[in-house]
Every structure is written in structure tokens, then in C-alpha cells.
Scaffold this active site. Sequence first.
Site, PDB file in Angstrom:
ATOM      1  N   ARG A 127       0.701  -1.171   0.114  1.00 52.21           N
ATOM      2  CA  ARG A 127      -0.018  -0.081  -0.151  1.00 52.21           C
ATOM      3  C   ARG A 127       0.871   1.216  -0.036  1.00 52.21           C
ATOM      4  NH1 ARG A 127      -2.247  -3.499  -1.513  1.00 52.21           N
ATOM      5  NH2 ARG A 127      -4.011  -4.672  -0.653  1.00 52.21           N
ATOM      6  N   GLU A 181      -6.170   2.132   6.372  1.00 54.87           N
ATOM      7  CA  GLU A 181      -5.861   2.119   4.947  1.00 54.87           C
ATOM      8  C   GLU A 181      -6.536   3.229   4.293  1.00 54.87           C
ATOM      9  OE1 GLU A 181      -5.417  -1.750   3.086  1.00 54.87           O
ATOM     10  OE2 GLU A 181      -6.066  -0.996   1.111  1.00 54.87           O
ATOM     11  N   SER A 237     -11.540  -2.621   2.594  1.00 53.37           N
ATOM     12  CA  SER A 237     -10.836  -2.634   3.976  1.00 53.37           C
ATOM     13  C   SER A 237     -10.382  -1.569   4.477  1.00 53.37           C
ATOM     14  CB  SER A 237      -9.551  -3.652   3.801  1.00 53.37           C
ATOM     15  OG  SER A 237     -10.138  -4.874   3.151  1.00 53.37           O
TER      16      SER A 237
HETATM   17  C1  LIG Z   1     -15.702  -2.668  -2.445  1.00 56.37           C
HETATM   18  C2  LIG Z   1     -14.293  -2.352  -2.357  1.00 56.37           C
HETATM   19  C3  LIG Z   1     -13.074  -3.398  -2.512  1.00 56.37           C
HETATM   20  C4  LIG Z   1     -12.206  -2.861  -2.599  1.00 56.37           C
HETATM   21  N1  LIG Z   1     -10.891  -4.014  -2.794  1.00 56.37           N
HETATM   22  C5  LIG Z   1      -9.731  -3.784  -2.855  1.00 56.37           C
HETATM   23  C6  LIG Z   1      -8.773  -4.699  -3.079  1.00 56.37           C
HETATM   24  O1  LIG Z   1      -8.928  -5.741  -3.342  1.00 56.37           O
HETATM   25  N2  LIG Z   1      -7.568  -4.175  -2.890  1.00 56.37           N
HETATM   26  C7  LIG Z   1      -7.097  -3.069  -2.804  1.00 56.37           C
HETATM   27  O2  LIG Z   1      -5.989  -2.878  -2.847  1.00 56.37           O
HETATM   28  N3  LIG Z   1      -8.053  -1.911  -2.670  1.00 56.37           N
HETATM   29  C8  LIG Z   1      -9.272  -2.326  -2.537  1.00 56.37           C
HETATM   30  N4  LIG Z   1     -10.169  -1.238  -2.185  1.00 56.37           N
HETATM   31  C9  LIG Z   1      -9.718   0.057  -2.228  1.00 56.37           C
HETATM   32  C10 LIG Z   1      -9.476   1.102  -3.301  1.00 56.37           C
HETATM   33  O3  LIG Z   1     -10.258   0.292  -4.437  1.00 56.37           O
HETATM   34  C11 LIG Z   1      -8.024   1.008  -3.660  1.00 56.37           C
HETATM   35  O4  LIG Z   1      -7.340   1.456  -2.798  1.00 56.37           O
HETATM   36  C12 LIG Z   1      -7.964   1.809  -5.097  1.00 56.37           C
HETATM   37  O5  LIG Z   1      -6.661   1.867  -5.512  1.00 56.37           O
HETATM   38  C13 LIG Z   1      -8.222   3.109  -4.968  1.00 56.37           C
HETATM   39  O6  LIG Z   1      -8.451   3.721  -6.250  1.00 56.37           O
HETATM   40  P1  LIG Z   1      -9.321   5.243  -6.410  1.00 56.37           P
HETATM   41  O7  LIG Z   1      -9.074   5.665  -7.858  1.00 56.37           O
HETATM   42  O8  LIG Z   1     -10.566   5.205  -6.182  1.00 56.37           O
HETATM   43  O9  LIG Z   1      -8.447   6.231  -5.464  1.00 56.37           O
HETATM   44  P2  LIG Z   1      -9.040   7.403  -4.312  1.00 56.37           P
HETATM   45  O10 LIG Z   1      -9.878   6.556  -3.388  1.00 56.37           O
HETATM   46  O11 LIG Z   1      -9.732   8.267  -5.256  1.00 56.37           O
HETATM   47  O12 LIG Z   1      -8.058   7.975  -4.045  1.00 56.37           O
HETATM   48  C14 LIG Z   1      -6.975   7.269  -3.108  1.00 56.37           C
HETATM   49  C15 LIG Z   1      -5.714   8.166  -2.964  1.00 56.37           C
HETATM   50  O13 LIG Z   1      -5.045   8.130  -4.265  1.00 56.37           O
HETATM   51  C16 LIG Z   1      -5.020   9.718  -4.797  1.00 56.37           C
HETATM   52  N5  LIG Z   1      -4.976   9.498  -6.132  1.00 56.37           N
HETATM   53  C17 LIG Z   1      -5.866   9.066  -6.985  1.00 56.37           C
HETATM   54  N6  LIG Z   1      -5.838   9.300  -8.120  1.00 56.37           N
HETATM   55  C18 LIG Z   1      -4.744  10.063  -8.195  1.00 56.37           C
HETATM   56  C19 LIG Z   1      -4.079  10.656  -9.402  1.00 56.37           C
HETATM   57  N7  LIG Z   1      -4.147  10.246 -10.738  1.00 56.37           N
HETATM   58  N8  LIG Z   1      -2.838  11.248  -8.999  1.00 56.37           N
HETATM   59  C20 LIG Z   1      -2.457  11.463  -7.803  1.00 56.37           C
HETATM   60  N9  LIG Z   1      -3.285  10.918  -6.799  1.00 56.37           N
HETATM   61  C21 LIG Z   1      -4.259  10.360  -6.848  1.00 56.37           C
HETATM   62  C22 LIG Z   1      -6.142  10.335  -3.789  1.00 56.37           C
HETATM   63  O14 LIG Z   1      -5.693  11.547  -3.537  1.00 56.37           O
HETATM   64  C23 LIG Z   1      -5.636   9.607  -2.506  1.00 56.37           C
HETATM   65  O15 LIG Z   1      -4.985   9.856  -1.724  1.00 56.37           O
HETATM   66  C24 LIG Z   1     -11.595  -1.650  -2.329  1.00 56.37           C
HETATM   67  C25 LIG Z   1     -12.462  -0.627  -2.254  1.00 56.37           C
HETATM   68  C26 LIG Z   1     -13.842  -1.042  -2.296  1.00 56.37           C
HETATM   69  C27 LIG Z   1     -14.675   0.199  -2.229  1.00 56.37           C
END
Ligand SMILES: Cc1cc2nc3c(=O)[nH]c(=O)nc-3n(C[C@H](O)[C@H](O)[C@H](O)COP(=O)(O)OP(=O)(O)OC[C@H]3O[C@@H](n4cnc5c(N)ncnc54)[C@H](O)[C@@H]3O)c2cc1C
Length: 302
Positions: free
Chosen positions: A175, A295, A225
Site C-alpha cells: 500500500r 488504510e 478494507s
Molecule cells: C468494495 C471495495 C473493494 C476493494 N477492494 C480492494 C482490494 O482488493 N485491494 C485494494 O488494494 N484495494 C481495494 N479497495 C480500495 C480501493 O479500491 C483502492 O485503494 C484503489 O486503488 C483506490 O483507487 P481510487 O481511484 O478509488 O482512489 P481514491 O480513493 O480516489 O484516492 C486514493 C488516494 O489516491 C490519490 N489519487 C487518486 N488518483 C490520483 C492521481 N491520478 N494522481 C495522484 N493521486 C491520486 C488520492 O488523492 C488518495 O490519496 C476496495 C474498495 C472497495 C470500495
Amino acid sequence: MREEIKNKILSGDFGEVLLNEELKKYTTMHIGGPADILIMPETEDQLTGLVKLLKGEDTPLTFIGRGSNLLIRDKGIRGVVVVLRENYSKIKVEGNLVIAQAGAALRDAAIASFENSLTGMEAVSGIPGSVGGGVIMNAGAYGTEMKDIIKNVKTMDKDGNIKVYTNEEMDFSYRHSLAGEKDLIVLEASFELKEGDREKIYEAFEGFDYKRSSRQPLDRYSAGSTFKRPEGYFASKLIDEAGLRGFTINQAQVSEKHTGFLINIENSTCENMLELIKEVQKIIMDKYSVKLEREVKLIGEE
Ligand SMILES: Cc1cc2nc3c(=O)[nH]c(=O)nc-3n(C[C@H](O)[C@H](O)[C@H](O)COP(=O)(O)OP(=O)(O)OC[C@H]3O[C@@H](n4cnc5c(N)ncnc54)[C@H](O)[C@@H]3O)c2cc1C
């Protein structure tokens, strides 16, 4: 924010601009107050123009992808919030490389790999985040993390300088990535995959989808999570053994289906969710002397 900067944003060409936009609409947790200014750029030029306009200003600049790992405070976010999702989501395939803009859903990048008989993204295909958020978090599932499939990452710093980092330079670990550590903006990532069998890839998709839907509360508002995996333990197991399945504070609840997920029943505030997080952390510390680290990223005005 200086009035002059605000006017330049409103009259300039930076993509769609929204004022006082409720951020709960942009998170899977459905929590979060308003952004002063929310911008959805569609081109790299618009994004670069915006970053350069804000360079040296004291206006905070926050990036959001698909909002699936975010807990945004009830007062919202001051300054400028840039959202990179459908508006910045082109995907192309060149040989065994899938090249995706930051806002592309990981799912769509995985579908592009399947359509081109490329294997490697099946296990991460159900993570509901963007490519950019995936890189920042080194997201991973079922034995595959971004670090296993990323070839390189195109980034921009807050001065508008663009740089491409190799996988090694990204310094991925659990992470964690260099991009997250150095607060870089992720513009694009390329995934290096292997030739595979379409049918097998499809079967793998189905298998992972089944695992997810049978174990996770995918029909509820959550950010996945809530806690990182503590060394030597599983957060969900500890929470379950502590008797916290279904434990509720107002509208914030430990999921009945998966105790590692904290869910917003319908209209929880961020404050209530934070209270629940703290209470779970305290109980696990008292009972097992294990520190549960969040996380989910917490952002916004206190
Ligand atoms: C149902 C569910 C299941 C999930 N399962 C998993 C799993 O199996 N494994 C896992 O690792 N995670 C999981 N997650 C968590 C999440 O999907 C991941 O952490 C994912 O990578 C976050 O991506 P996001 O685009 O939604 O980022 P966001 O939530 O929008 O942002 C997360 C972070 O990234 C930054 N960010 C986003 N995009 C950019 C960019 N382009 N440039 C700079 N910074 C940026 C944001 O500022 C923030 O700090 C799950 C979430 C849910 C709701």
C-alpha cells in the site's frame, strides 16, 4: 484562494468546473462535504495549465480518482479538487502493453487486456478504483499488486514537471508507492502483460468476481478494507473474534458480511465513521495489543 485565481479558473479552459460540489457523490463511502472548486480536466494540457496556474499559490490542490479508498471530512475540502475518472480515462493497447490514463477504471484496463488476450490483470480486475489511485496505493488483490504488472508510470509534480518512472523507481511496497509518498500526480500507467488464453482469462475474471461478491458487501457504501493488514494477523479476523460484527455507531457499522469493511448504512457523517474507526482500533488494541492502522485515506478540513 485569491479572487484573481478563482476568476482565471472560472473563465479558463481546464475542463468542467463545479462550485461547492458535494464530494459524497464522488466516493464509494458516500461521505464528504463540499469542494470549494471541483475540476474535471479531459486533457493533459488542461491539467498542466491548472497545475501551473496554482504553482506558488497557497491554494491547496487535491486529487481524487474513483473515490474508493477515501474518507472525506464533513466540512469538505478547501481549494481545488481535481477529479480524474471517466473524464480522463483513455486506454490503448500496444503489443503486450495496456496503457491507461489515470482516471480509467482498473476494471476497464483489465477488460482491455482480456479483449487482447493478455493475462496478468485478472486478480486486480475487481478493485473498484482508478489506475491513478491503484498506483498511489499499490493496490492489490488475490496475490497480484500493481508492482507486479506496472511497467512505468507517467507523473507530474505540483510545479507542472512531467516525469516517467520505471516500476523499480516507483518503489512499490504494501500500500505504498513513491508517487504517494512524494505527492505526485499520476497521469498514466502502462501495464506489462503476457500473452494468454482468452477463455482462461475470462474464467479467472469470473472466479475472482465470485470470490469478491460472496465475501464482500458490494451493495453497501464502503471504502473496502478500512484497515491495513497488521503484521502476522488479519484485521477482519481480529474484529470478528472481538465480537464486533455488526457493531454500529449511528449510521456507521462494522459490516455483517465482512468485518474488515466499515460501512455507511445510509447517511453516516464522517465524524461518526471516525468514531467507529477509533472505537474498533481501541478495542483491538485493548484485547490483542495489535495496532490497526487505517488504510482508508482521510482528507478534508477538520
Ligand atoms: C468494495 C471495495 C473493494 C476493494 N477492494 C480492494 C482490494 O482488493 N485491494 C485494494 O488494494 N484495494 C481495494 N479497495 C480500495 C480501493 O479500491 C483502492 O485503494 C484503489 O486503488 C483506490 O483507487 P481510487 O481511484 O478509488 O482512489 P481514491 O480513493 O480516489 O484516492 C486514493 C488516494 O489516491 C490519490 N489519487 C487518486 N488518483 C490520483 C492521481 N491520478 N494522481 C495522484 N493521486 C491520486 C488520492 O488523492 C488518495 O490519496 C476496495 C474498495 C472497495 C470500495
